[in-house]
Enzyme design. Structure first.
Site, PDB file in Angstrom:
ATOM      1  N   HIS A 171      -9.517   0.402  17.074  1.00  0.00           N
ATOM      2  CA  HIS A 171     -10.022  -0.592  16.118  1.00  0.00           C
ATOM      3  C   HIS A 171      -9.426  -0.370  14.730  1.00  0.00           C
ATOM      4  O   HIS A 171     -10.018  -0.753  13.718  1.00  0.00           O
ATOM      5  CB  HIS A 171     -11.556  -0.562  16.041  1.00  0.00           C
ATOM      6  CG  HIS A 171     -12.217  -0.581  17.380  1.00  0.00           C
ATOM      7  ND1 HIS A 171     -12.356  -1.716  18.137  1.00  0.00           N
ATOM      8  CD2 HIS A 171     -12.745   0.432  18.124  1.00  0.00           C
ATOM      9  CE1 HIS A 171     -12.953  -1.420  19.275  1.00  0.00           C
ATOM     10  NE2 HIS A 171     -13.186  -0.119  19.304  1.00  0.00           N
ATOM     11  N   SER A 295      16.494  -6.547   1.937  1.00  0.00           N
ATOM     12  CA  SER A 295      15.879  -7.660   1.213  1.00  0.00           C
ATOM     13  C   SER A 295      16.869  -8.195   0.198  1.00  0.00           C
ATOM     14  O   SER A 295      17.634  -7.432  -0.403  1.00  0.00           O
ATOM     15  CB  SER A 295      14.598  -7.190   0.500  1.00  0.00           C
ATOM     16  OG  SER A 295      14.165  -8.153  -0.437  1.00  0.00           O
ATOM     17  N   SER A 296      16.842  -9.522  -0.005  1.00  0.00           N
ATOM     18  CA  SER A 296      17.767 -10.124  -0.971  1.00  0.00           C
ATOM     19  C   SER A 296      17.350  -9.843  -2.403  1.00  0.00           C
ATOM     20  O   SER A 296      18.137 -10.054  -3.330  1.00  0.00           O
ATOM     21  CB  SER A 296      17.845 -11.635  -0.743  1.00  0.00           C
ATOM     22  OG  SER A 296      16.579 -12.238  -0.964  1.00  0.00           O
TER      23      SER A 296
END
EC number: 4.3.2.2
Length: 456
Positions: A171, A295-296
């Protein structure tokens, strides 16, 4: 526009075209035509080998060799010729028949029996066996080898990290520890079951005429046992014989095959998501590759793109495979044509799966366990030892063991010293107290290591 990886509508043949090249010779239009030619040629050869069919005398060795060469050397040019013929016939299987009649026209022995090409066959006799050969080839030469790579890669992780402790999460919350290796072993075991099941799926075929009763066969040669003839022919192709069909082989085996592939894919989705989560928790680090950009705008990013790509493509694969599995076994009366267009997508679902398998393999190759972080996390969660302590308390008849540990630990952080003080206050034999105090979150892992070692 010319068709290329830049102009293809489907990314399977476009962006990811290089990843599915192993499927092109199997599931493409060329592949289907190649298998149709194989079935038609082998049927003619089977007719010639039967003594009761006197109108097709046994072929000389040269004629047999010529027919074998048509199958073995089937080329893209041959496939293009069939498509040219189809523009006139507007019937794909009839175009194959006419193509073969052209090919044998220059061999008098074969030309004399050219009307026995496609003898007593309905198109579906040829198609179902061609699809069976396609799927058998794909399973044996592509799918199962990729599954073996994935299973072995995950088993390697299990062995490599067999004793690296891991704070489990049920959980999403801290739970009884395991090891990285044992969690990998769980996945490998599930995958092995599907591997065995896929290998055991019976790929079926039939060749029994327009409605499955050999009507035309018996009309022409009532003295031939066509039922036995059919079985011999189908099994000679390496396919299991289905004796009871309508015009079409009912495709139940395709549903079985694709349901199994979809189950394997679902297990792999589960793996992809778990590893993605472990990376997010800093349990795994990813090896960086020079030149790659995450990432750009955020230069620091090393994203779990391989597992994300795999998960996405597995979803697409299962969507196609599950539609095929639910649609193909249903056909109105003795047949309708709804299966025809659907069957042309056999390679699409497998193609998406193949893209995913390669992405997961790439992702697995870049994984490194962050051992220090795992140990630090365990050291901050001593409350997970509430389970073994209350279980030992039960053995020795201590009143309300669960409730006492709940009061000590639920919603609280407990350190090593706090646990030891609690144990010292228990009415337990001293040797049991010593055993419990020797437990740490990092060594409370049960049989995890042994279970990895026992994995076959």
């Amino acid at each position: 526009m010319e068709l290329s990886s830049l102009t293809a509508v489907s990314p399977v043949d476009g962006r990811y075209g290089d990843k599915v090249s192993a499927l092109r010779g199997i599931f493409s239009e060329y592949g289907l035509l190649k298998f149709r030619v194989q079935v038609e040629v082998r049927w003619l050869q089977k007719l010639a080998a039967h003594a009761a069919i006197k109108e097709v005398p046994a072929f000389a060795a040269d004629a047999i060799g010529y027919l074998d060469a048509i199958v073995a050397s089937f080329s893209e040019e041959d496939a293009a010729r069939i498509k040219t013929i189809e523009r006139t016939t507007n019937h794909d299987v009839k175009a194959v028949e006419y193509f073969l009649k052209e090919k044998v026209a220059e061999i008098p022995e074969l030309h004399a029996v050219s009307e026995f090409i496609h003898f007593a066959c309905t198109s579906e006799d040829i198609n179902n066996l061609s699809h069976a050969l396609m799927l058998k080839t794909a399973r044996d030469e592509v799918i199962l080898p990729y599954w073996r790579q994935l299973i072995d890669g995950i088993k390697d992780l299990a062995v490599q990290y067999r004793d690296i402790p891991l704070l489990s999460r049920t959980h999403g919350q801290p739970a009884t520890p395991s090891t990285i290796g044992k969690e990998m072993a769980n996945v490998a075991y599930r995958m092995e079951r599907q591997y065995r099941q896929l290998n055991q799926v019976e790929i079926l075929g039939k060749i029994n005429g327009a409605v499955g009763n050999y009507n035309a066969h018996i009309a022409a040669y009532p003295e031939v046992d066509w039922h036995q003839f059919s079985e011999e022919f189908v099994t000679s192709l390496g396919i299991q014989w289905n004796p009871y069909t309508t015009q079409i082989e009912p495709h139940d085996y395709i549903a079985e095959l694709f349901d199994c592939v979809a189950r394997f894919n679902t297990i792999l989705i589960d793996f992809d998501r778990d590893v993605w989560g472990y990376i997010a928790l800093n349990h795994f680090k990813q090896k960086t590759i020079a030149g790659e950009i995450g990432s750009s705008t955020m230069p620091h990013k090393v994203n779990p793109i391989d597992f994300e790509n795999s998960e996405g493509n597995l979803g697409l694969s299962n969507a196609v495979l599950q539609h095929l599995a639910s649609k193909l076994p249903v056909s109105r009366w003795q047949r309708d044509l709804t299966d025809s267009t659907v069957l042309r997508n056999l390679g699409v679902g497998i193609g998406y799966a193949l893209i995913a398998y390669q992405s997961t393999l790439k992702g697995v190759s870049k994984l490194e366990v962050n051992r220090d972080h795992l140990l630090d996390e365990l050291d901050h969660n001593w409350e997970v030892l509430a389970e073994p302590i209350q279980t030992v308390m039960r053995r020795y008849g201590i009143e309300k063991p669960y409730e006492k540990l709940k009061e000590l630990t639920r919603g609280k952080r407990v350190d090593a010293e706090g646990m030891k003080q609690f144990i010292d206050g228990l009415a337990l034999p001293e040797e049991e107290k010593a055993r419990l105090k020797a437990m740490t979150p990092a060594n409370y892992i049960g049989r995890a290591i042994t279970m990895v070692d026992e994995l076959k």
